[in-house]
Motif scaffolding. Structure first.
Motif, PDB file in Angstrom:
ATOM      1  N   LEU A  25       0.838  -1.191   0.000  1.00  0.00           N
ATOM      2  CA  LEU A  25       0.000   0.000   0.000  1.00  0.00           C
ATOM      3  C   LEU A  25       0.873   1.240   0.000  1.00  0.00           C
ATOM      4  N   LYS A  84      -6.934   3.415  -5.859  1.00  0.00           N
ATOM      5  CA  LYS A  84      -7.659   3.446  -4.586  1.00  0.00           C
ATOM      6  C   LYS A  84      -8.599   2.260  -4.512  1.00  0.00           C
ATOM      7  N   TYR A  99      -8.086  -9.329   3.472  1.00  0.00           N
ATOM      8  CA  TYR A  99      -6.922  -8.538   3.079  1.00  0.00           C
ATOM      9  C   TYR A  99      -5.816  -9.411   2.479  1.00  0.00           C
ATOM     10  N   SER A 113      -5.681   2.650   0.371  1.00  0.00           N
ATOM     11  CA  SER A 113      -6.737   1.726   0.757  1.00  0.00           C
ATOM     12  C   SER A 113      -7.474   2.237   1.982  1.00  0.00           C
TER      13      SER A 113
END
Length: 138
Positions: A25, A84, A99, A113
């Protein structure tokens, strides 16, 4: 190759060592190009509208991510263009399993995220919903 500028990249294995996650991320994405907004995807086959993986949050996340990949391709985009994602869960206990799936699909992409726990989704059998924004580079 990363399609956009990703600022302050990190991996959740470092930020959440107590959870067995491996999500790439970042804090900020700078992108220029055609924007693609993908409607929230759930554990539902896009062709038949049948719910899949009922009772299995990870299985529903797998279907949602497969849907996102397919829809992006149909729009002329790729997973590497994702900037995103938002993940909606009906139970925080599903977080790690969901996840892990998302992290596998977006390995090396580094989107921003947001994760949200909600009281319910549109149908009671749906446990997770994932939406995405992608930008096809100029």
């Amino acid at each position: 190759m990363v399609a956009h500028t990703r600022i302050r990249q990190f991996n959740t294995a470092d930020t959440y060592p107590e959870q067995k996650l491996d999500n790439d991320l970042c804090q900020v994405v700078v992108a220029r190009g055609a924007m693609v907004f993908v409607r929230g995807q759930i554990g539902q086959d896009l062709d038949s509208s049948a719910s899949v993986a009922v009772g299995d949050a990870a299985g529903q996340a797998e279907q949602a991510m497969a849907n996102i990949a397919m829809l992006l391709k149909e729009a002329g985009a790729e997973l590497e263009h994702v900037t995103k994602i938002t993940i909606y869960l009906v139970d925080p206990r599903y977080r790690e399993a969901v996840y892990r799936v998302v992290g596998r699909w977006l390995k090396g992409v580094f989107p921003v995220s947001t994760g949200i726990v909600v009281s319910a989704l549109a149908r009671p059998e749906w446990l997770v919903e994932i939406d995405a924004i992608a930008v096809i580079p100029d």
